[in-house]
Write a protein that holds these residues in place. Structure first.
Motif, mmCIF file in Angstrom:
data_model
loop_
_atom_site.group_PDB
_atom_site.id
_atom_site.type_symbol
_atom_site.label_atom_id
_atom_site.label_comp_id
_atom_site.label_asym_id
_atom_site.label_seq_id
_atom_site.Cartn_x
_atom_site.Cartn_y
_atom_site.Cartn_z
ATOM 1 N N GLY A 6 49.977 63.302 53.306
ATOM 2 C CA GLY A 6 49.931 64.319 52.403
ATOM 3 C C GLY A 6 51.456 65.071 52.060
ATOM 4 N N VAL A 7 52.436 64.393 51.793
ATOM 5 C CA VAL A 7 53.594 64.851 51.325
ATOM 6 C C VAL A 7 53.928 64.780 49.594
ATOM 7 C CG1 VAL A 7 56.242 64.583 51.390
ATOM 8 C CG2 VAL A 7 54.640 63.843 53.346
ATOM 9 N N ASP A 8 54.147 66.095 49.341
ATOM 10 C CA ASP A 8 53.978 66.117 47.922
ATOM 11 C C ASP A 8 55.236 65.717 47.066
ATOM 12 O OD1 ASP A 8 51.547 67.227 47.182
ATOM 13 O OD2 ASP A 8 52.259 68.832 48.686
ATOM 14 N N VAL A 9 56.409 65.878 47.917
ATOM 15 C CA VAL A 9 58.006 65.696 47.368
ATOM 16 C C VAL A 9 58.593 65.197 48.641
ATOM 17 C CG1 VAL A 9 60.018 66.336 46.344
ATOM 18 C CG2 VAL A 9 57.667 67.415 45.599
ATOM 19 N N MET A 10 59.317 63.899 48.069
ATOM 20 C CA MET A 10 60.190 63.383 49.564
ATOM 21 C C MET A 10 61.649 62.914 48.925
ATOM 22 S SD MET A 10 61.638 60.236 50.613
ATOM 23 C CE MET A 10 60.572 59.091 50.602
ATOM 24 N N VAL A 11 62.420 63.527 49.535
ATOM 25 C CA VAL A 11 64.017 63.099 49.163
ATOM 26 C C VAL A 11 64.604 62.069 50.074
ATOM 27 C CG1 VAL A 11 64.137 65.341 48.021
ATOM 28 C CG2 VAL A 11 64.939 65.213 49.866
ATOM 29 N N THR A 12 65.586 61.330 49.596
ATOM 30 C CA THR A 12 66.230 60.494 50.312
ATOM 31 C C THR A 12 67.501 60.128 49.705
ATOM 32 O OG1 THR A 12 65.987 58.816 52.180
ATOM 33 C CG2 THR A 12 65.130 58.305 49.739
ATOM 34 N N GLY A 13 68.320 59.477 50.471
ATOM 35 C CA GLY A 13 69.561 58.963 49.812
ATOM 36 C C GLY A 13 69.561 57.170 50.117
ATOM 37 N N CYS A 14 70.734 56.637 49.355
ATOM 38 C CA CYS A 14 70.825 55.148 49.714
ATOM 39 C C CYS A 14 71.530 54.821 50.707
ATOM 40 C CB CYS A 14 71.053 54.509 48.217
ATOM 41 S SG CYS A 14 72.938 55.026 47.872
ATOM 42 N N GLY B 241 76.072 57.065 47.243
ATOM 43 C CA GLY B 241 76.281 57.418 45.683
ATOM 44 C C GLY B 241 74.997 57.482 44.974
ATOM 45 N N MET B 242 73.729 56.933 45.675
ATOM 46 C CA MET B 242 72.486 57.249 44.903
ATOM 47 C C MET B 242 71.618 57.982 45.703
ATOM 48 S SD MET B 242 71.519 53.692 42.868
ATOM 49 C CE MET B 242 70.073 54.545 42.174
ATOM 50 N N SER B 243 70.747 58.690 45.143
ATOM 51 C CA SER B 243 69.574 59.374 45.845
ATOM 52 C C SER B 243 68.258 59.340 45.117
ATOM 53 C CB SER B 243 70.031 60.827 46.222
ATOM 54 O OG SER B 243 69.961 61.375 44.821
ATOM 55 N N PHE B 244 67.004 59.471 45.771
ATOM 56 C CA PHE B 244 65.961 59.350 45.380
ATOM 57 C C PHE B 244 64.871 60.547 45.541
ATOM 58 C CE2 PHE B 244 67.792 55.352 47.073
ATOM 59 C CZ PHE B 244 68.114 54.712 45.954
ATOM 60 N N VAL B 245 64.121 60.759 44.453
ATOM 61 C CA VAL B 245 63.357 61.988 44.764
ATOM 62 C C VAL B 245 61.503 61.091 44.277
ATOM 63 C CG1 VAL B 245 62.345 64.280 44.052
ATOM 64 C CG2 VAL B 245 64.745 63.725 44.202
ATOM 65 N N PHE B 246 60.676 61.262 45.476
ATOM 66 C CA PHE B 246 59.619 60.731 45.226
ATOM 67 C C PHE B 246 58.664 61.922 44.811
ATOM 68 C CE2 PHE B 246 60.116 56.336 46.773
ATOM 69 C CZ PHE B 246 61.228 56.620 47.296
ATOM 70 N N PHE B 247 57.672 61.975 44.045
ATOM 71 C CA PHE B 247 56.860 63.014 43.792
ATOM 72 C C PHE B 247 55.557 62.603 43.506
ATOM 73 C CE2 PHE B 247 57.208 62.929 38.896
ATOM 74 C CZ PHE B 247 58.427 62.108 38.897
ATOM 75 N N GLY B 248 54.621 63.538 44.093
ATOM 76 C CA GLY B 248 53.006 63.055 43.763
ATOM 77 C C GLY B 248 52.529 64.023 42.734
ATOM 78 N N HIS C 66 72.639 65.734 48.854
ATOM 79 C CA HIS C 66 72.697 67.305 48.460
ATOM 80 C C HIS C 66 72.205 67.334 46.969
ATOM 81 C CE1 HIS C 66 75.187 68.287 51.977
ATOM 82 N NE2 HIS C 66 75.027 69.561 51.718
ATOM 83 N N GLY C 67 72.512 66.503 46.017
ATOM 84 C CA GLY C 67 72.103 66.296 44.955
ATOM 85 C C GLY C 67 70.646 66.012 45.009
ATOM 86 N N ALA C 68 69.804 65.163 45.595
ATOM 87 C CA ALA C 68 68.637 65.090 45.859
ATOM 88 C C ALA C 68 67.787 66.305 46.047
ATOM 89 C CB ALA C 68 68.264 64.058 46.841
ATOM 90 N N TRP C 69 68.418 67.217 47.202
ATOM 91 C CA TRP C 69 67.915 68.451 47.159
ATOM 92 C C TRP C 69 67.933 69.331 45.985
ATOM 93 C CZ3 TRP C 69 71.686 70.423 51.920
ATOM 94 C CH2 TRP C 69 70.921 69.693 53.272
ATOM 95 N N GLU C 70 68.905 69.305 45.260
ATOM 96 C CA GLU C 70 68.903 70.218 44.324
ATOM 97 C C GLU C 70 67.748 69.523 43.073
ATOM 98 O OE1 GLU C 70 72.641 71.846 43.188
ATOM 99 O OE2 GLU C 70 71.778 71.885 40.805
#
Ligand SMILES: Cc1ncc(COP(=O)(O)O)c(C=O)c1O
Length: 400
Positions: free
Chosen positions: A187-195, A204-211, A67-71
């Motif tokens: 062609g993904v601009d933003v990807m969110v995931t968790g550990c 307890g950790m999450s990641f946001v990848f961004f192009g 949820h934190g990664a979403w936000e």
């Protein structure tokens, strides 16, 4: 009597079972956070995360759940009053949409139901009809509630074919490390995931990848706050900035070990292949059980099923009794069903088998055999030979 004593099996779709090695890597005193091992290992850790996501672009790390990664993702690219298109195939896309609305961003949603994937043609239609209002398209790769898997490659291509400049934002919280995913090529601009799922690390950790396109949007996004701001996290002048404060020190050591296992020992593509075979064993058993008439996989077409989780529907029998039997008599915890509203969690007639992360042939076969034993013990009609079918799927895929 019960046969639940012994090693408990957690067969839920996240958190997934944490490898002993990961737990041991976390079991240490608090480290030096100014220099030394922790600080030195960060560049390679970031590279390994990029390897799993198949991207050359940036990644920001957060102390949070999914949820934190979403936000985090939303706050970096949107301004209040912006408009986005959400493509839903289950509860999690709905959840991301709710969070988007709570941040003052307006959403349109196309609901594709909960047993089939997003149709790229309808997305093309929606974007072609838009006059520049839609700032981003949001969707979930594997919706963990329905276990529908969306074709992100096809969607990326479809969005690009329209020439629309909406960002393409994808939730890979349940799929990263389990299902094939190519952030840059698709062609993904933003990807969110968790550990805590395919990345095999305690929650307890999450990641946001961004192009680069997302990075440019961030320059004017007025939802951006100091804490979620991805710029210093992705490219910090000092270690302290990576987490906007104290780092999740022990999680980083655990994640380091998990990435060593996934990227350097097994290999990301081999992990995808392992998940595909283990999923095929689950489907082989489930398709046989379905012959009894009471139980069936939620997604009819195998091509649209997740490789990380399978949602099953049980009609006319008590799904909680089956879950309880597996937990208390056999030592296997199955996932609860999730409806469109989380408060419906236990009244849906659904349950889920998680097959993500640190699993192998014996853990999946054990889980399936215990489900079949539960069906038998509770007198729930089911086709016979489920385990034989799962064993055959594994034997044929692995070969001599
Ligand atoms: C696809 C998906 N998105 C988002 C979430 C939310 O993640 P969390 O529960 O870590 O906040 C989950 C959790 O199961 C998920 O499976």
């Amino acid at each position: 009597m019960t046969l639940a004593f012994g090693q408990q099996m957690l067969a839920i779709p996240g958190p997934s079972p944490a490898p002993e090695r990961v737990l041991r890597a976390m079991h240490r005193g608090s480290p030096n956070i100014y220099d030394g091992e922790l600080v030195d290992m960060m560049p390679d850790l970031m590279d390994d995360l990029r390897t799993v996501a198949r991207t050359k672009h940036d990644v920001a790390l957060y102390i949070s759940n999914g949820h934190g990664a979403w936000e985090a993702a939303l706050s970096n690219v949107f301004s209040r009053g912006d408009h986005v298109l959400v493509l839903a195939t289950g509860r999690f896309a709905q959840g991301w949409r709710e969070m988007t609305e709570q941040m003052g961003i307006t959403t349109d949603m196309i609901d594709f139901g909960t047993d089939c994937p997003i149709d790229p043609a309808r997305v093309v239609e929606a974007l072609n009809a838009d006059n520049g209002r839609i700032k981003a398209v949001l969707c979930v790769h594997t919706d963990t509630a329905s276990s529908v898997r969306n074709d992100i490659a096809a969607l990326g291509k479809a969005i690009q074919s329209t020439g629309h400049d909406a960002l393409f934002m994808v939730d890979c919280i349940a799929s990263l490390g389990c299902e094939p995913f190519e952030m840059d090529a698709w062609g993904v601009d933003v990807m969110v995931t968790g550990c805590q799922k395919g990345l095999m690390t305690p929650a307890g950790m999450s990641f946001v990848f961004f192009g680069p396109r997302a990075k440019a949007r961030a320059e004017t996004a007025d939802c951006r706050t100091g804490y979620w701001n991805w710029t210093p996290r992705a490219d910090p002048a000092m270690f302290y900035q990576r987490f906007c404060g104290t780092a999740p020190t022990h999680h980083l050591f655990g994640l380091r070990e998990a990435l060593t296992m996934l990227v350097h020992e097994e290999g990301v593509q081999a992990a995808w292949a392992r998940h595909a075979v283990l999923a095929s064993a689950v489907w082989a058993a489930a398709d046989r059980w379905a012959e009894g008439g009471a139980l069936r996989p939620n997604v009819p077409d195998r091509a649209h099923r997740s490789l990380a989780v399978t949602t099953l529907q049980l009609e006319g029998y008590d799904v909680e009794a089956l879950r309880q039997w597996c937990e208390t008599k056999a030592g296997v915890t199955l996932g609860v069903g999730l409806g469109l509203d989380f408060t419906q969690a236990r009244g849906t007639g659904l349950f889920r088998i998680g097959h993500m992360g640190h699993l192998n042939a014996h853990s999946i076969l054990g889980t399936l055999a215990c489900v079949e034993a539960g069906l038998k013990a509770l007198g729930i009609p089911h086709g016979s030979g489920g385990i034989e079918a799962a064993v055959t799927a594994i034997a044929e895929a692995v070969g001599a």
